[in-house]
Design a protein around this motif. Structure first.
Motif, PDB file in Angstrom:
ATOM      1  N   HIS A  25       0.852  -1.184   0.000  1.00  0.00           N
ATOM      2  CA  HIS A  25       0.000   0.000   0.000  1.00  0.00           C
ATOM      3  C   HIS A  25       0.888   1.234   0.000  1.00  0.00           C
ATOM      4  CE1 HIS A  25       0.928  -0.878   4.209  1.00  0.00           C
ATOM      5  NE2 HIS A  25       0.831   0.436   4.419  1.00  0.00           N
ATOM      6  N   TYR A  26       0.215   2.336  -0.256  1.00  0.00           N
ATOM      7  CA  TYR A  26       0.966   3.578  -0.358  1.00  0.00           C
ATOM      8  C   TYR A  26       1.251   4.139   1.020  1.00  0.00           C
ATOM      9  CZ  TYR A  26       2.079   8.454  -1.322  1.00  0.00           C
ATOM     10  OH  TYR A  26       2.693   9.677  -1.357  1.00  0.00           O
ATOM     11  N   GLU A  27       2.492   4.466   1.271  1.00  0.00           N
ATOM     12  CA  GLU A  27       2.918   5.097   2.517  1.00  0.00           C
ATOM     13  C   GLU A  27       3.466   6.473   2.182  1.00  0.00           C
ATOM     14  OE1 GLU A  27       5.711   2.636   4.433  1.00  0.00           O
ATOM     15  OE2 GLU A  27       4.306   0.982   4.792  1.00  0.00           O
ATOM     16  N   PRO A  28       2.775   7.531   2.656  1.00  0.00           N
ATOM     17  CA  PRO A  28       3.261   8.876   2.335  1.00  0.00           C
ATOM     18  C   PRO A  28       4.636   9.107   2.958  1.00  0.00           C
ATOM     19  CG  PRO A  28       1.567   8.973   4.017  1.00  0.00           C
ATOM     20  CD  PRO A  28       1.581   7.572   3.528  1.00  0.00           C
ATOM     21  N   PRO A  29       5.436   9.794   2.305  1.00  0.00           N
ATOM     22  CA  PRO A  29       6.779  10.038   2.838  1.00  0.00           C
ATOM     23  C   PRO A  29       6.743  10.987   4.025  1.00  0.00           C
ATOM     24  CG  PRO A  29       6.425  11.275   0.804  1.00  0.00           C
ATOM     25  CD  PRO A  29       5.232  10.385   0.972  1.00  0.00           C
ATOM     26  N   VAL A  30       7.675  10.807   4.955  1.00  0.00           N
ATOM     27  CA  VAL A  30       7.791  11.662   6.134  1.00  0.00           C
ATOM     28  C   VAL A  30       8.340  13.018   5.700  1.00  0.00           C
ATOM     29  CG1 VAL A  30       8.862  11.918   8.407  1.00  0.00           C
ATOM     30  CG2 VAL A  30       8.153   9.655   7.587  1.00  0.00           C
ATOM     31  N   ALA A  31       7.619  14.078   6.172  1.00  0.00           N
ATOM     32  CA  ALA A  31       8.064  15.411   5.795  1.00  0.00           C
ATOM     33  C   ALA A  31       9.419  15.714   6.415  1.00  0.00           C
ATOM     34  CB  ALA A  31       7.036  16.450   6.252  1.00  0.00           C
ATOM     35  N   PRO A  32      10.222  16.409   5.737  1.00  0.00           N
ATOM     36  CA  PRO A  32      11.539  16.741   6.310  1.00  0.00           C
ATOM     37  C   PRO A  32      11.398  17.668   7.516  1.00  0.00           C
ATOM     38  CG  PRO A  32      11.148  17.957   4.270  1.00  0.00           C
ATOM     39  CD  PRO A  32      10.035  16.963   4.401  1.00  0.00           C
ATOM     40  N   ALA A  33      12.321  17.547   8.470  1.00  0.00           N
ATOM     41  CA  ALA A  33      12.303  18.358   9.693  1.00  0.00           C
ATOM     42  C   ALA A  33      12.496  19.834   9.378  1.00  0.00           C
ATOM     43  CB  ALA A  33      13.404  17.879  10.634  1.00  0.00           C
ATOM     44  N   GLN A  34      11.724  20.665  10.140  1.00  0.00           N
ATOM     45  CA  GLN A  34      11.828  22.104   9.969  1.00  0.00           C
ATOM     46  C   GLN A  34      12.063  22.765  11.325  1.00  0.00           C
ATOM     47  OE1 GLN A  34       8.280  23.493   8.049  1.00  0.00           O
ATOM     48  NE2 GLN A  34       8.714  22.413   6.117  1.00  0.00           N
ATOM     49  N   ALA A  35      12.781  23.866  11.352  1.00  0.00           N
ATOM     50  CA  ALA A  35      13.054  24.600  12.600  1.00  0.00           C
ATOM     51  C   ALA A  35      11.792  25.318  13.067  1.00  0.00           C
ATOM     52  CB  ALA A  35      14.184  25.599  12.387  1.00  0.00           C
ATOM     53  N   VAL A  36      11.492  25.240  14.400  1.00  0.00           N
ATOM     54  CA  VAL A  36      10.330  25.913  14.993  1.00  0.00           C
ATOM     55  C   VAL A  36      10.673  27.389  15.216  1.00  0.00           C
ATOM     56  CG1 VAL A  36       8.734  25.953  16.956  1.00  0.00           C
ATOM     57  CG2 VAL A  36       9.639  23.779  16.103  1.00  0.00           C
ATOM     58  N   GLN A  37       9.780  28.237  14.728  1.00  0.00           N
ATOM     59  CA  GLN A  37      10.011  29.671  14.825  1.00  0.00           C
ATOM     60  C   GLN A  37       9.167  30.284  15.959  1.00  0.00           C
ATOM     61  OE1 GLN A  37      12.282  31.059  12.962  1.00  0.00           O
ATOM     62  NE2 GLN A  37      12.623  29.215  11.690  1.00  0.00           N
ATOM     63  N   GLY A  38       9.599  31.428  16.550  1.00  0.00           N
ATOM     64  CA  GLY A  38       8.827  32.196  17.529  1.00  0.00           C
ATOM     65  C   GLY A  38       8.983  31.748  18.963  1.00  0.00           C
ATOM     66  N   VAL A  39       9.831  30.841  19.320  1.00  0.00           N
ATOM     67  CA  VAL A  39      10.031  30.388  20.693  1.00  0.00           C
ATOM     68  C   VAL A  39      11.013  31.336  21.368  1.00  0.00           C
ATOM     69  CG1 VAL A  39      10.813  28.481  22.153  1.00  0.00           C
ATOM     70  CG2 VAL A  39       9.584  28.021  20.015  1.00  0.00           C
ATOM     71  N   PRO A  40      10.630  31.894  22.566  1.00  0.00           N
ATOM     72  CA  PRO A  40      11.535  32.830  23.243  1.00  0.00           C
ATOM     73  C   PRO A  40      12.806  32.116  23.671  1.00  0.00           C
ATOM     74  CG  PRO A  40       9.728  32.254  24.690  1.00  0.00           C
ATOM     75  CD  PRO A  40       9.391  31.684  23.338  1.00  0.00           C
ATOM     76  N   PRO A  41      13.854  32.803  23.656  1.00  0.00           N
ATOM     77  CA  PRO A  41      15.122  32.159  24.061  1.00  0.00           C
ATOM     78  C   PRO A  41      15.094  31.790  25.531  1.00  0.00           C
ATOM     79  CG  PRO A  41      15.414  34.527  23.810  1.00  0.00           C
ATOM     80  CD  PRO A  41      14.034  34.226  23.313  1.00  0.00           C
ATOM     81  N   ARG A  42      15.733  30.725  25.838  1.00  0.00           N
ATOM     82  CA  ARG A  42      15.787  30.235  27.213  1.00  0.00           C
ATOM     83  C   ARG A  42      16.697  31.139  28.046  1.00  0.00           C
ATOM     84  NH1 ARG A  42      17.284  24.020  28.830  1.00  0.00           N
ATOM     85  NH2 ARG A  42      16.855  24.197  31.090  1.00  0.00           N
ATOM     86  N   ALA A  43      16.156  31.566  29.228  1.00  0.00           N
ATOM     87  CA  ALA A  43      16.924  32.488  30.071  1.00  0.00           C
ATOM     88  C   ALA A  43      18.077  31.768  30.733  1.00  0.00           C
ATOM     89  CB  ALA A  43      16.026  33.104  31.139  1.00  0.00           C
TER      90      ALA A  43
END
Length: 354
Positions: free
Chosen positions: A304-322
């Motif tokens: 059966h057809y297995e959709p390919p796993v999307a490539p990893a992307q960087a998460v945007q908008g997360v405040p920097p850790r203090a």
């Protein structure tokens, strides 16, 4: 010109076929009839009509050769036209092959030596040509000229350009002992392969020009041009070879001077059969491997057809850790207050119902 023989003669091509079907050379027929070799050649090519007593004797010989021709499966066992040949019993395929090999192989080895200048290669290509003939023997046995078929295969194999890449043939062999033979062989090997093949067939074997053209897969004018240029090149190196008769004699002498012996026909047949078995088993093994690989691919392939796993992307908008550092005065006061509280926390405040 009218034909004066009492027995009707077959067509010229049939005359030659009958002679070769019984393993007879033109020299043997000429000696039996008391004529020259060139006369027999002219009779077989249709350039002359047999007449008189010679024509009658020739017609009688052809009639005798015709009677057993339909009951044999190949060339007769002997090289001569004796009475035993005309009354021979039908031959088995192995006997017919052995008779053809015994008649053609010795001369063919000498001819291929003129083409290659190598003794071992000459024997090898002749054996290979006869092995191919044995593989296709039911077809070759019905050919009107099996000797020409084998000769063409041997010449093609001898002149193959791939031999130069074989390690055993990268170095030249010792030349003939006679200086005249060495000069002739060197002049032959300097010719282009097509010219060399033409001059060996015409001046060495003794074929006429149409036969030479047919065997070299060229037109008659092209074969004549190759022959002319080959003779001119040989005469430029060795002036005495300008005479065609002298060239024919020297070619025969060069080929006969070398002790070139062909293998026994039974050995050639056995080697050919073993080669067939080897390549048959190799083909079967290759086929089984392809089938196994195909089956494994079908069994392990997804159904059966297995959709390919999307490539990893960087998460945007997360405040920097203090980063950790010293507490301020307010944070220190809050920390002290929390430590002073009870472990269960502050008391629960009751709601005011008022």
């Amino acid at each position: 010109m009218t034909q004066s023989t009492a027995t009707p003669l077959p067509p010229p091509r049939e005359r030659r076929r009958l002679r070769e079907a019984h393993a007879l050379t033109r020299d043997q027929v000429a000696e039996r009839l008391g004529v020259s070799r060139s006369t027999v050649r002219a009779w077989e090519s249709g350039h002359r009509v047999p007449e008189g007593e010679e024509g009658a004797a020739y017609a009688g010989l052809l009639a005798a050769l015709t009677r057993p021709a339909d009951t044999t499966t190949g060339p007769g066992p002997g090289p001569g036209p004796g009475p035993g040949l005309l009354g021979a019993q039908p031959l088995t395929p192995a006997q017919a092959f052995d008779a053809l090999y015994a008649f053609c192989a010795p001369a063919l080895v000498r001819q291929t030596y003129l083409l290659t200048g190598r003794r071992d290669l000459a024997r090898e290509v002749v054996e290979r040509a006869f092995q191919l003939a044995w593989q296709r023997w039911p077809e070759i046995a019905q050919d009107r000229d099996p000797a020409s078929w084998v000769r063409a295969m041997a010449y093609d194999c001898a002149l193959s350009p791939w031999h130069r890449f074989r390690p055993r043939y990268r170095h030249p062999e010792p030349p003939p002992a006679d200086p005249a033979d060495r000069a002739l062989l060197h002049a032959l090997l300097e010719l282009p392969p097509a010219y060399r093949r033409t001059v060996v067939l015409y001046d060495g074997v003794g074929l006429d020009l149409p036969e030479t053209a047919a065997e070299t897969e060229a037109s008659t004018p092209a074969a004549a041009s190759r022959l002319t240029h080959a003779r001119e090149a040989l005469a430029a190196c060795l002036p005495e070879l300008a005479d065609p008769a002298e060239l024919h004699r020297r070619l025969l002498g060069l080929a006969s001077a070398e002790r070139l012996r062909a293998e026994r026909p039974t050995v050639v047949r056995v080697c050919g059969e073993r080669r067939n078995v080897f390549w048959t088993r190799a083909a079967i093994a290759f086929t089984v491997t392809i089938i196994g690989a195909t089956t494994l691919t079908l069994r392990t392939a997804p159904t059966h057809y297995e959709p390919p796993v999307a490539p990893a992307q960087a998460v945007q908008g997360v405040p920097p850790r203090a980063a950790l550092g010293p507490l301020s005065h307010e944070e220190q006061a809050l920390q002290a207050k929390l430590r002073q509280e009870a472990a269960s926390g502050p008391e629960r405040l009751a709601p005011d119902d008022r």
